[in-house]
Every structure is written in structure tokens, then in C-alpha cells.
Write a protein that holds these residues in place. Structure first.
Motif, mmCIF file in Angstrom:
data_model
loop_
_atom_site.group_PDB
_atom_site.id
_atom_site.type_symbol
_atom_site.label_atom_id
_atom_site.label_comp_id
_atom_site.label_asym_id
_atom_site.label_seq_id
_atom_site.Cartn_x
_atom_site.Cartn_y
_atom_site.Cartn_z
ATOM 1 N N ILE A 16 -17.914 11.189 -32.210
ATOM 2 C CA ILE A 16 -18.341 12.067 -31.231
ATOM 3 C C ILE A 16 -16.511 13.261 -30.625
ATOM 4 C CG2 ILE A 16 -18.318 10.953 -29.004
ATOM 5 C CD1 ILE A 16 -19.809 8.417 -30.085
ATOM 6 N N LEU A 17 -16.488 14.076 -30.181
ATOM 7 C CA LEU A 17 -15.715 14.178 -29.438
ATOM 8 C C LEU A 17 -14.899 13.713 -28.683
ATOM 9 C CD1 LEU A 17 -17.419 18.313 -28.510
ATOM 10 C CD2 LEU A 17 -16.220 17.517 -30.668
ATOM 11 N N PRO A 18 -13.124 13.841 -29.067
ATOM 12 C CA PRO A 18 -12.746 13.669 -28.017
ATOM 13 C C PRO A 18 -12.828 13.188 -26.573
ATOM 14 C CG PRO A 18 -11.031 14.491 -29.989
ATOM 15 C CD PRO A 18 -12.603 14.603 -30.351
ATOM 16 N N VAL A 19 -12.656 11.993 -26.131
ATOM 17 C CA VAL A 19 -13.324 11.903 -24.744
ATOM 18 C C VAL A 19 -11.939 11.318 -24.150
ATOM 19 C CG1 VAL A 19 -14.395 10.324 -23.181
ATOM 20 C CG2 VAL A 19 -15.278 11.625 -25.034
ATOM 21 N N GLU A 20 -11.074 11.787 -23.072
ATOM 22 C CA GLU A 20 -10.370 11.373 -22.168
ATOM 23 C C GLU A 20 -10.571 10.450 -20.816
ATOM 24 O OE1 GLU A 20 -5.423 11.881 -21.890
ATOM 25 O OE2 GLU A 20 -6.847 13.589 -23.541
ATOM 26 N N ALA A 21 -9.899 9.642 -20.300
ATOM 27 C CA ALA A 21 -9.927 9.498 -19.084
ATOM 28 C C ALA A 21 -8.656 9.525 -18.492
ATOM 29 C CB ALA A 21 -11.632 8.407 -19.015
ATOM 30 N N ASN A 22 -9.114 9.591 -16.935
ATOM 31 C CA ASN A 22 -7.470 9.206 -16.235
ATOM 32 C C ASN A 22 -7.495 8.413 -14.956
ATOM 33 O OD1 ASN A 22 -4.874 10.267 -18.152
ATOM 34 N ND2 ASN A 22 -6.363 12.106 -18.367
ATOM 35 N N THR A 23 -6.564 7.340 -15.314
ATOM 36 C CA THR A 23 -7.168 6.616 -14.178
ATOM 37 C C THR A 23 -5.116 6.590 -12.938
ATOM 38 O OG1 THR A 23 -8.208 5.075 -14.527
ATOM 39 C CG2 THR A 23 -7.346 4.287 -13.267
ATOM 40 N N PHE A 24 -5.542 6.277 -11.842
ATOM 41 C CA PHE A 24 -4.244 6.224 -11.249
ATOM 42 C C PHE A 24 -4.227 4.635 -10.469
ATOM 43 C CE2 PHE A 24 -4.729 10.583 -10.519
ATOM 44 C CZ PHE A 24 -3.099 11.291 -10.594
ATOM 45 N N LEU A 25 -3.311 3.659 -10.718
ATOM 46 C CA LEU A 25 -3.429 2.286 -10.740
ATOM 47 C C LEU A 25 -2.321 2.517 -9.537
ATOM 48 C CD1 LEU A 25 -3.930 -0.515 -11.704
ATOM 49 C CD2 LEU A 25 -2.938 -0.097 -13.899
ATOM 50 N N PHE A 26 -2.225 1.812 -8.916
ATOM 51 C CA PHE A 26 -1.343 1.081 -8.074
ATOM 52 C C PHE A 26 -0.669 -0.149 -7.732
ATOM 53 C CE2 PHE A 26 -3.339 5.013 -5.561
ATOM 54 C CZ PHE A 26 -2.086 5.960 -5.609
ATOM 55 N N LYS A 27 0.268 -0.663 -7.845
ATOM 56 C CA LYS A 27 0.219 -2.522 -8.305
ATOM 57 C C LYS A 27 1.283 -2.995 -7.313
ATOM 58 C CE LYS A 27 -0.966 -4.768 -10.626
ATOM 59 N NZ LYS A 27 -2.115 -6.011 -10.645
ATOM 60 N N PRO A 28 1.605 -3.405 -6.401
ATOM 61 C CA PRO A 28 2.626 -4.183 -6.439
ATOM 62 C C PRO A 28 4.203 -4.616 -7.199
ATOM 63 C CG PRO A 28 0.542 -5.027 -5.441
ATOM 64 C CD PRO A 28 0.573 -4.409 -6.663
ATOM 65 N N LYS A 125 1.282 3.942 -10.270
ATOM 66 C CA LYS A 125 2.175 3.888 -8.840
ATOM 67 C C LYS A 125 3.217 2.537 -8.768
ATOM 68 C CE LYS A 125 2.299 8.913 -9.104
ATOM 69 N NZ LYS A 125 3.489 9.040 -9.315
ATOM 70 N N VAL A 126 4.231 2.161 -8.541
ATOM 71 C CA VAL A 126 4.638 0.989 -8.500
ATOM 72 C C VAL A 126 4.573 0.943 -6.866
ATOM 73 C CG1 VAL A 126 6.364 -1.049 -8.684
ATOM 74 C CG2 VAL A 126 5.687 0.682 -10.601
ATOM 75 N N LEU A 127 4.309 0.243 -5.937
ATOM 76 C CA LEU A 127 4.116 -0.395 -4.634
ATOM 77 C C LEU A 127 5.309 -1.312 -4.537
ATOM 78 C CD1 LEU A 127 0.662 -0.768 -4.410
ATOM 79 C CD2 LEU A 127 2.076 1.753 -3.855
ATOM 80 N N VAL A 128 6.626 -0.765 -3.335
ATOM 81 C CA VAL A 128 7.685 -1.847 -2.724
ATOM 82 C C VAL A 128 6.824 -2.394 -1.209
ATOM 83 C CG1 VAL A 128 9.953 -2.106 -2.293
ATOM 84 C CG2 VAL A 128 8.409 -1.398 -4.216
ATOM 85 N N PRO A 129 6.730 -3.306 -0.784
ATOM 86 C CA PRO A 129 6.000 -3.564 0.249
ATOM 87 C C PRO A 129 7.810 -3.696 1.166
ATOM 88 C CG PRO A 129 6.042 -5.734 -1.093
ATOM 89 C CD PRO A 129 6.883 -4.430 -2.039
ATOM 90 N N PRO A 130 7.859 -3.544 2.387
ATOM 91 C CA PRO A 130 8.833 -2.682 2.946
ATOM 92 C C PRO A 130 9.086 -3.852 4.316
ATOM 93 C CG PRO A 130 6.657 -1.806 5.094
ATOM 94 C CD PRO A 130 6.444 -2.605 3.234
ATOM 95 N N GLU A 131 9.959 -4.201 4.823
ATOM 96 C CA GLU A 131 11.058 -5.282 5.202
ATOM 97 C C GLU A 131 10.555 -4.808 6.562
ATOM 98 O OE1 GLU A 131 14.475 -8.186 5.824
ATOM 99 O OE2 GLU A 131 14.381 -7.297 4.311
ATOM 100 N N VAL A 132 9.820 -6.002 7.513
ATOM 101 C CA VAL A 132 9.692 -5.107 8.989
ATOM 102 C C VAL A 132 10.708 -6.167 9.756
ATOM 103 C CG1 VAL A 132 7.593 -4.346 10.946
ATOM 104 C CG2 VAL A 132 7.396 -4.251 8.061
ATOM 105 N N THR A 133 10.697 -5.539 10.694
ATOM 106 C CA THR A 133 11.986 -5.608 12.179
ATOM 107 C C THR A 133 11.498 -4.877 13.238
ATOM 108 O OG1 THR A 133 13.943 -4.692 11.637
ATOM 109 C CG2 THR A 133 13.232 -7.164 10.420
ATOM 110 N N LEU A 134 11.641 -6.235 14.122
ATOM 111 C CA LEU A 134 11.550 -5.588 15.857
ATOM 112 C C LEU A 134 12.072 -5.852 16.439
ATOM 113 C CD1 LEU A 134 9.594 -3.899 17.418
ATOM 114 C CD2 LEU A 134 8.185 -5.882 17.778
ATOM 115 N N PHE A 135 13.418 -5.549 17.393
ATOM 116 C CA PHE A 135 14.297 -5.649 17.861
ATOM 117 C C PHE A 135 14.537 -4.563 19.242
ATOM 118 C CE2 PHE A 135 15.961 -3.725 14.630
ATOM 119 C CZ PHE A 135 16.869 -1.796 15.064
ATOM 120 N N GLN A 136 14.802 -5.341 20.387
ATOM 121 C CA GLN A 136 15.426 -4.207 21.172
ATOM 122 C C GLN A 136 16.898 -4.253 21.484
ATOM 123 O OE1 GLN A 136 14.134 -5.980 24.886
ATOM 124 N NE2 GLN A 136 14.360 -3.998 26.150
#
Length: 252
Positions: A16-28, A125-136
């Protein structure tokens, strides 16, 4: 001649002729990533497996296995968190445990069998969750901050106001997003900040300081007002005192 031709046709049909597949993977970050190789068909015989790992600012790492010698080898692979998930002759899956920001890159598995070469690549692609704050702030502005997220978070407000949003890139590919808002409508008593990110969405609410919002004066203006009021009070006090002492003098 016909016998040789039919033999060649059978041999070509098994290849079988060479077959190549590519996947975008996102992980925390701080999770486990499992990368699989192309499946091997039942009629094919495994010859070798090779993982090529290309990370930014690092030399290419290669992890390989040969079936005829039953040997594995690693070239330029210093990261111990990247390894075979189990025995490569039984399961050639690669694992990353735990995932870190430095694992952003391209991972490519090559499987060689008696039927040909097969490839599967992963753009991790490595994901980093942001630290969320809300203030006045003291000036009455409400600030919503999504700190050190990867990629940058998106911030929205309910209800909408007069907002200004800035992004601050950090040195480790993370980004801090900060949005500051004001509301001219004094009837607004509570606002919500919604932060959208690939790792999940967050919503925070805060009650407005009505005293600060209604006055709407910066601290410098308030000081001027207080100074004028004090001056008027002092003038009135002097006038009243003068009238009082004048009457005492007239009585004598």
C-alpha cells in the motif's frame, strides 16, 4: 510471461502506498496525553516503529523500535515525561504525563510493515486555564482579569458598558487579558464578567458601589469640593462671630 505478470500483480496488491494523517490535539496542562500510531492490519507483519518528536527550541527526539531485534532506542530524548505507553511491540502508543507548556510541538509516528509505510502526526497545543478575578477600583471602575491563560481568553460584560481591554503577553506563551469598565447608567446595580476559554468558561458577578457610581467624581475633584465647603463654613463662622461680638460691644 503470464505467470510472472500475475505474480507481480499479487505482490503489488499487498503493498500500500504511504498514507499520512495529521491531527490537531488540544490538551490542558497537567493532564495526560496519549498519542496513537496508525493501526496495523491483521495480514501485515510489523517491521519497525519510529516516533519523531519536534519541540520548539529543542533538538528533534526519536524513539524507535525494531521487531527483528526486539530493541528500542532513543536519540536526543531527555524528557522523561514523554515515553512509550507500554511495550512498543504490543502497543506503540506514546504518552506524555503530565503535559507541560514545553510540550507544544509536532509528534509523528511512522509504522513500517510488510504492506508499506504508514504515518500519523499530531500538532499538540497545550492549554493553560486563566486565573479569573473581578474587583472594583477606588475610582469606581470594575476590572475583570484573566491572568496567564494559553491561548488568550475572551472577556465580555453584562450589561455592556464603557470598556477598555488590553492584553499582556508573558514570557511563557501565556497571556493576561484585563478589561476595565464603567457604567454611566446609575440604575445599574450589578454587573457580570464572562470569560471564554478553550479550557472552559467562567462567569463572575459583582455589586456596584452606588455611592461611588452616583457621585462619579475623581478623588482630586472631591478634595476641591471639600476644600470649598470648608472655606465657606469658615467664612460664615467668622461673620457670625463678628456680629456676636459687635452686639456685645453695643450693649456695653
Amino acid at each position: 510471461a503470464s505467470t510472472n505478470s500475475s505474480l507481480m500483480d499479487r505482490q503489488q496488491s499487498n503493498f500500500i502506498l504511504p498514507v499520512e494523517a495529521n491531527t490537531f490535539l488540544f490538551k490542558p496542562v497537567d493532564t495526560k496525553a496519549v498519542l496513537s500510531c496508525p493501526p496495523i492490519t491483521q495480514k501485515a507483519v510489523l517491521v519497525s516503529i519510529r516516533w519523531e518528536i519536534i519541540l520548539r527550541d529543542k533538538p528533534s527526539c526519536t524513539r524507535a523500535y525494531r521487531r527483528d531485534t526486539n530493541e528500542t532506542r532513543a536519540i536526543n530524548c531527555s524528557d522523561e515525561t514523554i515515553s512509550w505507553d507500554s511495550r512498543p511491540d504490543q502497543n506503540p502508543t506514546l504518552q506524555i504525563d503530565p503535559v507541560a507548556i514545553t510540550h507544544d510541538g509536532y509528534y509523528r509516528c511512522e509504522v513500517v510493515t510488510t504492506h508499506g509505510h504508514f504515518y500519523h502526526g499530531y500538532h499538540l497545543k497545550v492549554l493553560v486555564p486563566p486565573e479569573v478575578t473581578l474587583f472594583q477600583l477606588e475610582n469606581g471602575a470594575i476590572v475583570c482579569r484573566a491572568a496567564a491563560g494559553k491561548p488568550a481568553a475572551q472577556i465580555s460584560w453584562t450589561p455592556g458598558g464603557d470598556c477598555h481591554t488590553v492584553e499582556e503577553p508573558l514570557g511563557n506563551d501565556t497571556v493576561t487579558v484585563q478589561s476595565s469598565c464603567r457604567w454611566e447608567d446609575h440604575r445599574v446595580s450589578k454587573v457580570s464578567c464572562s470569560v471564554s476559554h478553550l479550557t472552559g468558561n467562567t462567569s463572575l458577578s459583582i455589586a456596584l458601589n452606588q455611592g461611588v457610581i452616583v457621585l462619579g467624581f475623581p478623588p482630586s475633584t472631591l478634595l476641591i469640593i471639600l476644600y470649598v465647603k470648608f472655606s465657606l463654613f469658615l467664612v460664615i463662622l467668622i461673620i457670625v462671630g463678628f456680629i456676636y461680638f459687635q452686639r456685645i460691644k453695643d450693649c456695653r
